[in-house]
Write a protein that holds these residues in place. Structure first.
Motif, PDB file in Angstrom:
ATOM      1  N   LYS A  96       0.819  -1.217   0.000  1.00 24.98           N
ATOM      2  CA  LYS A  96       0.000   0.000   0.000  1.00 24.98           C
ATOM      3  C   LYS A  96       0.852   1.267   0.000  1.00 24.98           C
ATOM      4  CE  LYS A  96      -0.562  -0.090   5.055  1.00 24.98           C
ATOM      5  NZ  LYS A  96      -1.511  -0.227   6.183  1.00 24.98           N
ATOM      6  N   TYR A  97       1.991   1.234   0.683  1.00 25.26           N
ATOM      7  CA  TYR A  97       2.812   2.446   0.765  1.00 25.26           C
ATOM      8  C   TYR A  97       3.559   2.720  -0.533  1.00 25.26           C
ATOM      9  CZ  TYR A  97       6.045  -1.290   2.137  1.00 25.26           C
ATOM     10  OH  TYR A  97       6.756  -2.462   2.192  1.00 25.26           O
ATOM     11  N   GLN A 100       0.209   4.095  -3.221  1.00 25.46           N
ATOM     12  CA  GLN A 100      -0.697   5.182  -2.860  1.00 25.46           C
ATOM     13  C   GLN A 100      -0.373   6.497  -3.578  1.00 25.46           C
ATOM     14  OE1 GLN A 100      -0.196   5.186   1.361  1.00 25.46           O
ATOM     15  NE2 GLN A 100       1.858   6.018   1.299  1.00 25.46           N
ATOM     16  N   ARG A 105      -2.923   8.899   2.088  1.00 20.26           N
ATOM     17  CA  ARG A 105      -2.309   7.653   2.518  1.00 20.26           C
ATOM     18  C   ARG A 105      -3.383   6.606   2.814  1.00 20.26           C
ATOM     19  NH1 ARG A 105       1.727   9.406   0.001  1.00 20.26           N
ATOM     20  NH2 ARG A 105       3.530  10.173   1.135  1.00 20.26           N
ATOM     21  N   GLU A 108      -3.649   3.143   8.312  1.00 23.85           N
ATOM     22  CA  GLU A 108      -2.585   2.371   8.954  1.00 23.85           C
ATOM     23  C   GLU A 108      -3.013   0.949   9.284  1.00 23.85           C
ATOM     24  OE1 GLU A 108       0.596   3.041   9.591  1.00 23.85           O
ATOM     25  OE2 GLU A 108       0.438   4.957   8.536  1.00 23.85           O
ATOM     26  N   TYR A 122     -10.487   3.642  -0.998  1.00 25.73           N
ATOM     27  CA  TYR A 122      -9.397   4.617  -1.038  1.00 25.73           C
ATOM     28  C   TYR A 122      -9.503   5.504  -2.285  1.00 25.73           C
ATOM     29  CZ  TYR A 122      -4.541   6.210  -1.742  1.00 25.73           C
ATOM     30  OH  TYR A 122      -3.414   6.963  -1.977  1.00 25.73           O
ATOM     31  N   GLU A 430       3.970  12.447  -6.445  1.00 24.02           N
ATOM     32  CA  GLU A 430       4.955  11.809  -5.575  1.00 24.02           C
ATOM     33  C   GLU A 430       6.368  12.027  -6.107  1.00 24.02           C
ATOM     34  OE1 GLU A 430       5.657   9.672  -2.088  1.00 24.02           O
ATOM     35  OE2 GLU A 430       3.707  10.204  -2.906  1.00 24.02           O
TER      36      GLU A 430
END
Length: 460
Positions: A96-97, A100, A105, A108, A122, A430
């Protein structure tokens, strides 16, 4: 390269992960009087909109980008229904990290490899600020520019109005961004006898797009064709229920977690023999009493709304019948003869969400004239160079295997930096840092460890 007219209105086709990111980038520029997203489904999410509906694969074989699967109308819902390649037990194959978006984000408490429902939630959270810009239930039928310097015409049908024929609308825009992905038109090779086999045994030849629940294979003999992500995943799931699972492959599994004693790898299928219910392999081996063949052989690029740009006799056609790649595109995005037509999401084996933000940021800055394109001759030369790097197979042109994808991200990132920070609402994708490089490098190892742990516990 400059555009002959100032771009004030932009249409985005598709409200999946790529279209949403592009729309955000365009709106943040503050340079356009109209940004409108056309989405054929009734909600955002693209391929991640899962509804468990399936049907017999309508095109067997499926080898032409000029073909189009028929739109399915649902009389009960009184709208069109579209089929997603998502299946019941699908989870991501990227952490997921890694996958994204920049400024949103994943929660958690979610698993490192989230299930599809959490990914859809999401994406739809990401889409909330764009609600007023999206036209849902809008199946785009035609995208065409009638005159060189004139606007693009977008023609679309809404089946929820005047069902079942729907109501057709047309709007004009200065630029069009196509973000319809490449998971819609299945590729199924034209193997000798396959059409006759499919006709004699209806539903026995499937594509992964129409696979949903491995329990449907209970007690059956199954052949899964392909050894990339879906071929490996579906063969492992099928092994929990099927009597026998063969995986027809041209080489070793492309996923490092593909080995399983319950799945027997065999060579490529050479011929279907419907009269004797046998399948001949290239090594002469014969498989008897096969109940289902599932093709995990990927998809063709398809642009059914751009028919006038798909004439193979035209040297500037954007998509040939082979459907293996887009042609006449600069940096996999801009249509060189007329860059007011662009594409987001064409590359494969990449990190799709942040890549869409990066591509969208470039397109938005070009259309607002904060970035300039090279002249046409330079763009054509660049495409030739990319063709040479990719090699002779057209299917490899948009293929970015790690670390090649990172080189592409960073090239676009450097291009974005040339525009400078001249916008108070700057859309920044990003940053492709060394840390993200390491995370990307570790992703397959993490997925392999997870799959092996599930196998040891009897979950796969």
């Amino acid at each position: 390269m400059t555009f002959s007219n100032t771009i004030k209105s932009v249409a985005v086709i598709g409200a999946g992960p790529s279209g949403l990111a592009t729309a955000k980038a365009l709106l943040a520029e503050g340079a356009f009087s109209k940004v409108k997203v056309f989405e054929r489904q009734n909600q955002p999410g693209g391929v991640w909109v899962y509804n468990s509906q399936t049907r017999d694969t309508p095109l067997v074989p499926s080898v032409s980008a000029n073909a189009q699967e028929p739109t399915k109308l649902d009389d009960k819902l009184q709208r069109a229904v579209y089929y997603s390649p998502m299946y019941k037990y699908l989870e991501t194959n990227l952490p997921k990290y890694v996958m994204q978006y920049h400024e949103l984000r994943f929660e958690e408490n979610l698993p490192v490899f989230p299930p599809k429902s959490d990914v859809l939630a999401y994406i739809q959270e990401y889409a909330k600020p764009l609600t007023s810009a999206i036209r849902y239930n809008a199946e785009v039928r035609r995208v065409e520019k009638m005159h060189g310097n004139g606007p693009w015409t977008i023609e679309y049908v809404d089946y929820t109005q005047n069902y079942p024929q729907g109501t057709t609308y047309a709007e004009e825009f200065d630029a069009v961004v196509v973000s319809t992905g490449h998971y819609d038109l299945p590729f199924i090779p034209d193997v000798k006898g396959i059409a006759e086999w499919s006709q004699k045994y209806p539903g026995s030849v499937q594509h992964a797009k129409y696979f949903d629940d491995p329990q449907d294979f209970s007690g059956k003999t199954v052949v899964v064709v392909g050894n990339a992500a879906s071929g490996v995943d579906i063969s492992l799931q099928a092994a929990n229920f099927a009597k026998k699972v063969y995986r027809s492959v041209a080489g070793p599994p492309l996923m490092p977690y593909g080995d399983d004693p319950r799945v027997q790898d065999v060579p490529v299928i050479a011929e279907y023999r419907p009269t004797t219910h046998e399948i001949l392999l290239t090594d002469g081996q014969v498989l008897a009493d096969v109940d289902v063949v599932v093709y995990c052989t990927g998809y063709l690029y398809t642009l059914p709304f751009l028919r006038t740009y798909m004439d193979a006799e035209n040297p500037d056609c954007v998509l040939k019948p082979s459907g293996q790649r887009l042609h006449r595109v600069y940096k996999h995005m801009f249509y060189i003869p007329d860059p007011s037509l662009s594409f987001v999401g064409a590359p494969k084996q990449i990190i799709p969400f942040p890549m869409a933000e990066t591509q969208g940021a470039v397109i938005a800055r070009v259309y607002s004239k904060r970035l300039m394109l090279p002249d046409e001759s330079e763009m054509r030369a660049d495409e030739k160079l990319q063709e040479k790097k990719a090699g002779p197979r057209e299917v490899d042109f948009h293929l970015f295997q790690f670390p090649g994808d990172f080189a592409y991200y960073r090239e676009l990132e450097s291009w974005i930096d040339e525009a400078g920070n001249t916008n108070a609402n700057e859309f920044l994708p990003e940053r492709w840092t060394d840390e993200r490089y390491e995370q990307r490098a570790e992703s397959y190892a993490l997925k392999t460890a997870l799959v092996k742990a599930k196998q040891a516990q009897g979950f796969i």
